[in-house]
Design a protein around this motif. Structure first.
Motif, PDB file in Angstrom:
ATOM      1  N   ASN A 190       0.140   8.305   5.053  1.00 41.53           N
ATOM      2  CA  ASN A 190      -0.846   7.421   5.664  1.00 41.53           C
ATOM      3  C   ASN A 190      -0.312   5.998   5.666  1.00 41.53           C
ATOM      4  OD1 ASN A 190      -1.366   6.315   3.039  1.00 41.53           O
ATOM      5  ND2 ASN A 190      -2.899   7.890   2.646  1.00 41.53           N
ATOM      6  N   ASP A 191      -1.042   5.090   6.299  1.00 41.63           N
ATOM      7  CA  ASP A 191      -0.550   3.716   6.476  1.00 41.63           C
ATOM      8  C   ASP A 191      -0.342   3.011   5.142  1.00 41.63           C
ATOM      9  OD1 ASP A 191      -0.503   4.017   9.203  1.00 41.63           O
ATOM     10  OD2 ASP A 191      -2.501   3.150   9.509  1.00 41.63           O
ATOM     11  N   LYS A 213       2.803   4.299   3.453  1.00 39.65           N
ATOM     12  CA  LYS A 213       4.020   3.902   4.153  1.00 39.65           C
ATOM     13  C   LYS A 213       4.434   2.467   3.823  1.00 39.65           C
ATOM     14  CE  LYS A 213       2.685   5.358   8.290  1.00 39.65           C
ATOM     15  NZ  LYS A 213       2.757   5.633   9.754  1.00 39.65           N
ATOM     16  N   GLU A 214       3.511   1.679   3.316  1.00 39.51           N
ATOM     17  CA  GLU A 214       3.863   0.322   2.886  1.00 39.51           C
ATOM     18  C   GLU A 214       4.733   0.343   1.632  1.00 39.51           C
ATOM     19  OE1 GLU A 214       0.417  -2.051   2.326  1.00 39.51           O
ATOM     20  OE2 GLU A 214      -0.362  -1.747   4.355  1.00 39.51           O
TER      21      GLU A 214
END
Length: 285
Positions: free
Chosen positions: A96-97, A100-101
């Motif tokens: 998920n976003d 991914k960070e």
């Protein structure tokens, strides 16, 4: 004469050692955890877990790289991957976003499976006239049929199913918070203390089989679940992690074309759900 040759021989040895694949072999540290049927650390089916088997397929593709398995609690996986001072990877992660960070992920999925399903007693399936191939509605079963649903505490089953569980009024819900909650709930299901049990198909099947309940229990796919559930490889978000992800992404493309990979995906599914997974995978190609 011999003395004069020694420096040259020594230099040749150093160069050979430096260029040798063994000397240059690097290591990928894999985070694993005690979570059957993805990792099976002991018992009758030891080392036959789905995810650990896929790691072994990748290992065969990368003979110059040492694969080191590190066992940690499952709740620590994301924390360890997010620590940039580490160099670790893990298989079958949701992407998920937010993650991914902090983590590098493969573009290629590492695992593909059926989304959450329900387990129930064979006699109940017969009483409700639900053939093996039938997809059922969770909402209908718990709201209209008034069936008692068992779930593990603090576990997400996807947005739509979570919403049904959390917002449908007057449903009969049994929640187990223990580490082995799904095993405990499977035991209750076999004794008919609950009517249906929510989980992933491979988990249901493994537990029923290992507890010798597989002749009594069956599963049905849910219409509220996505067709497929994908997992990806994640590695530490640093220089080494970027290199590892690139290598592993390419090797995934290779092993996913093999029968061995397909067999691993099917290993912990009941027979009647294997064609469903295969057809859905084929439909996404």
């Amino acid at each position: 004469m011999v003395a004069a040759l020694m420096p040259r021989i020594f230099l040749t040895f150093i160069l050979f050692s430096y260029l040798s694949p063994v000397a240059n072999a690097k290591t990928i540290n894999w985070l694993t955890h005690d979570f059957a049927p993805y990792y099976i650390l002991n018992g009758q089916y030891q080392h036959q877990g789905r995810d650990e088997s896929i790691i072994s397929l990748l290992e065969k593709q990368l003979p110059t790289i040492t694969f080191n398995r590190v066992i940690i609690p499952s709740g620590k996986v994301i924390q360890e991957l997010s620590n940039i001072s580490q160099n670790v990877c893990a298989l079958s992660l949701y992407k998920n976003d937010y993650r991914k960070e902090h983590i590098y992920f493969t573009d290629e999925s590492s695992t593909t499976g059926l989304s959450p399903s329900i387990a129930m007693h064979n006699k109940l399936a017969d009483a409700l006239e639900l053939p093996n191939a039938t997809e059922v509605s969770l909402l209908n079963l718990i709201r209209d049929k008034k069936l008692t649903l068992g779930v593990s505490m603090s576990r997400s089953y996807g947005k739509e199913i979570d919403t049904i569980i959390n917002t449908t009024p007057d449903i009969d819900l049994v929640i187990r918070p223990t580490r082995d909650s799904l095993a405990s709930l499977t035991y209750m299901l076999n004794l008919k203390r609950i009517d249906i049990l929510l989980g992933y198909p491979s988990e249901h099947y493994y537990l029923a089989k290992s507890m010798h309940f597989d002749k009594n229990l069956t599963q049905r796919a849910l219409i509220e679940s996505p067709a497929l559930s994908y997992g990806f490889i994640g590695c530490t978000k640093n220089e080494q992690g970027a290199k590892d992800i690139t290598i592993l992404n390419e090797r995934l493309k290779v092993i996913k074309k093999t029968q061995a990979y397909n067999d691993v995906l099917m290993r912990w599914l009941p027979e009647h759900l294997r064609p469903l997974l295969q057809s859905r995978i084929n439909g996404t190609k």
